[in-house]
Structures are given as structure tokens and as C-alpha cells.
Write a protein that holds these residues in place. Structure first.
Motif, mmCIF file in Angstrom:
data_model
loop_
_atom_site.group_PDB
_atom_site.id
_atom_site.type_symbol
_atom_site.label_atom_id
_atom_site.label_comp_id
_atom_site.label_asym_id
_atom_site.label_seq_id
_atom_site.Cartn_x
_atom_site.Cartn_y
_atom_site.Cartn_z
ATOM 1 N N UNK A 108 4.212 -10.980 -10.555
ATOM 2 C CA UNK A 108 2.537 -11.217 -10.495
ATOM 3 C C UNK A 108 2.380 -10.361 -9.077
ATOM 4 N N UNK A 109 1.420 -9.372 -9.364
ATOM 5 C CA UNK A 109 1.037 -8.441 -8.505
ATOM 6 C C UNK A 109 -0.458 -8.253 -8.505
ATOM 7 N N UNK A 110 -1.257 -7.815 -7.453
ATOM 8 C CA UNK A 110 -2.352 -7.449 -7.608
ATOM 9 C C UNK A 110 -2.821 -5.861 -7.689
ATOM 10 N N UNK A 111 -1.735 -5.105 -7.476
ATOM 11 C CA UNK A 111 -1.924 -3.736 -7.788
ATOM 12 C C UNK A 111 -0.787 -3.194 -8.500
ATOM 13 N N UNK A 112 -0.217 -2.022 -8.170
ATOM 14 C CA UNK A 112 0.881 -1.484 -8.762
ATOM 15 C C UNK A 112 2.288 -2.248 -8.444
ATOM 16 N N UNK A 113 2.951 -2.534 -9.476
ATOM 17 C CA UNK A 113 4.295 -3.387 -9.134
ATOM 18 C C UNK A 113 5.209 -2.289 -8.614
ATOM 19 N N UNK A 163 15.826 -10.750 -8.235
ATOM 20 C CA UNK A 163 14.881 -9.786 -8.644
ATOM 21 C C UNK A 163 13.467 -9.726 -7.357
ATOM 22 N N UNK A 164 13.111 -8.703 -7.194
ATOM 23 C CA UNK A 164 12.309 -8.824 -5.746
ATOM 24 C C UNK A 164 11.184 -7.847 -6.019
ATOM 25 N N UNK A 165 10.001 -8.145 -5.172
ATOM 26 C CA UNK A 165 8.711 -7.281 -5.413
ATOM 27 C C UNK A 165 8.389 -6.887 -3.933
ATOM 28 N N UNK A 166 8.091 -5.549 -3.924
ATOM 29 C CA UNK A 166 7.521 -5.041 -2.586
ATOM 30 C C UNK A 166 6.108 -5.259 -2.348
ATOM 31 N N UNK A 167 5.735 -5.460 -1.226
ATOM 32 C CA UNK A 167 4.291 -5.731 -0.942
ATOM 33 C C UNK A 167 3.690 -4.117 -0.856
ATOM 34 N N UNK A 168 2.641 -4.244 -1.391
ATOM 35 C CA UNK A 168 2.128 -3.001 -1.607
ATOM 36 C C UNK A 168 1.063 -2.639 -0.657
ATOM 37 N N UNK A 169 0.390 -3.705 -0.077
ATOM 38 C CA UNK A 169 -0.901 -3.590 0.810
ATOM 39 C C UNK A 169 -0.593 -3.588 2.086
ATOM 40 N N UNK A 170 0.564 -3.471 2.436
ATOM 41 C CA UNK A 170 0.876 -3.727 4.017
ATOM 42 C C UNK A 170 1.572 -2.419 4.533
ATOM 43 N N UNK A 171 1.864 -2.115 5.812
ATOM 44 C CA UNK A 171 2.368 -1.112 6.467
ATOM 45 C C UNK A 171 3.719 -0.577 5.912
#
Lengths: 115, 116
Positions: free
Chosen positions: B26-31, B91-99
């Protein structure tokens, strides 16, 4: 190939003591991350550094602090240790992304036991 | 906030059979999705990642993962399991909108048990 080095590998402390965990990233990696993994749990992000500056901060207690030094190694300082701090602490390193979203390479971890 | 879910605590498979370890995101932008493996008392080892491009991503040790945008899934697969594949898979998801040094958010992990 060189990997991420963490020291010590095992650490036993008493409640209210302090602990310092060290991380040496893969050569040329400029970014360091710290994660905490409790027993039977997934790793939880604590804090990260890029070029010696704090970059992102997660659920790191105020009792903990960290920094990245000029040689890019990092130290996690933990004070007033509590029983609940017993966990496996991972350090990971990566090259700064520049849009490439490089994967993080994890060290073997430091197992901290607080008695 | 971005998250991944691993619906199975454990997957059992016989050696030589294909295996699948499930992950939904579940992501707000590109996964930006990753798979890691953890052996007992060891650190996490990177297997593969999806950033963009082909939906079928090939990784280490014969593993591959299929990205499915419509089902928001990123299942890990291997055509023929080995006993040595028995481990804990995250499984892991990287934060898209941080530094620059963006964190990974991990799923709860799936224990893979491969038997003879």
C-alpha cells in the motif's frame, strides 16, 4: 566482497546502563541506517544518515542518539537501558540514491541483552 | 503511510516444488519494493527489488518476483525449492517522499520451510 561490519556482535548490559553500538559501512557507501528487530518481529527503522547528516528518523527513543563520522562509520548510543531494549540491532549501508534507489546492505547485527 | 503485508506466517513446500511467498503493498505514489531473506542469527540479505520496468524481476539464488500493479502485489517465487532456502523472508517498501536515506518498512515476515 566487503560487507557491513558491526561491533560488538553481542552485548549484555544491566538496566539503566549505557551501550554504544558501532557500524562500519561498505567502502564508498555514504548512507547508514539503523534498525531494531525485537524477538519474532520485523525490523523497525530507527534513524539514518547521509554524508554525516541525519536524514530520516523513525521510532527512536529519546534515550538513544546516533551520529555518522567523517569516515562514514556510525555509532548508536543508548542510555538508561530498559529491558524492552533487548533486541537485535542492525546497521545497513547504501550508496546515495541519485534516483537509482539502491538497495540497503545489512550487517550481521548486534544482539543486545538487557538484564 | 506506506506499508506491506505478508499474509502467511509460514509456507511449507517440498524440495523441488515451486514456491510462492506472498506480499501486498500500500503506497501513495510509485512503489519501490524489495525482498530480503534472513537466516537464523544472521543479517538480512538482499534478494531483489522492483523500481520500474519489467514486472518480472529476477534476483539472487534463483528467486524472482512478479509485480502486479492492479493487485498491488509483489509475490516472491522460485521454480524449484531447495532445503537450503528455508529461512525467514521479508518484503519491504521504501519511503518515496522522504530524503536521500529513506527508510525501508518491512512486512511481518514469512517463514519458508522446505522439506525433503
Amino acid at each position: 566482497a566487503a560487507g557491513v561490519i558491526q561491533s560488538p556482535r553481542h552485548l549484555i548490559k544491566e538496566k539503566r546502563e549505557t551501550a554504544t553500538l558501532k557500524c562500519y559501512p561498505i567502502p564508498r557507501h555514504d548512507t547508514v541506517y539503523w534498525y531494531q528487530q525485537g524477538p519474532g518481529q520485523d525490523p523497525q527503522f530507527l534513524i539514518s544518515f547521509y554524508e554525516k547528516m541525519q536524514s530520516d528518523k523513525g521510532s527512536i527513543p529519546d534515550r538513544f542518539s546516533a551520529q555518522q563520522f567523517s569516515d562514514y562509520h556510525s555509532e548508536l548510543n543508548m542510555s538508561s537501558l530498559e529491558l524492552g531494549d533487548s533486541a537485535l540491532y542492525f546497521c545497513a549501508s547504501s550508496l546515495a540514491d541519485g534516483g537509482s534507489y539502491n538497495e540497503q546492505f545489512f550487517g550481521p547485527g548486534t544482539r543486545l541483552t538487557v538484564l | 503511510a506506506q506499508s506491506v503485508a505478508q499474509p502467511e506466517d509460514q509456507v511449507n513446500v517440498a524440495e523441488g516444488n515451486p514456491l510462492t511467498v506472498k506480499c501486498t503493498y500500500s503506497v501513495s505514489g510509485n512503489p519501490y519494493l524489495f525482498w530480503y531473506v534472513q537466516y537464523p542469527n544472521r543479517g538480512l540479505q538482499f534478494l531483489l527489488k522492483y523500481i520500474t520496468g519489467d514486472n518480472l524481476v529476477k534476483g539472487s539464488y534463483g528467486f524472482e518476483a512478479e509485480f502486479n500493479k492492479s493487485q498491488t502485489s509483489f509475490h516472491l517465487k522460485k521454480p524449484s525449492a531447495l532445503v537450503s532456502d528455508s529461512a525467514l523472508y521479508f518484503c519491504a517498501v521504501r519511503d518515496e517522499n522522504t530524503g536521500t536515506a529513506s527508510k525501508l518498512t518491512f512486512g511481518t515476515g514469512t517463514r519458508l520451510q522446505v522439506t525433503l
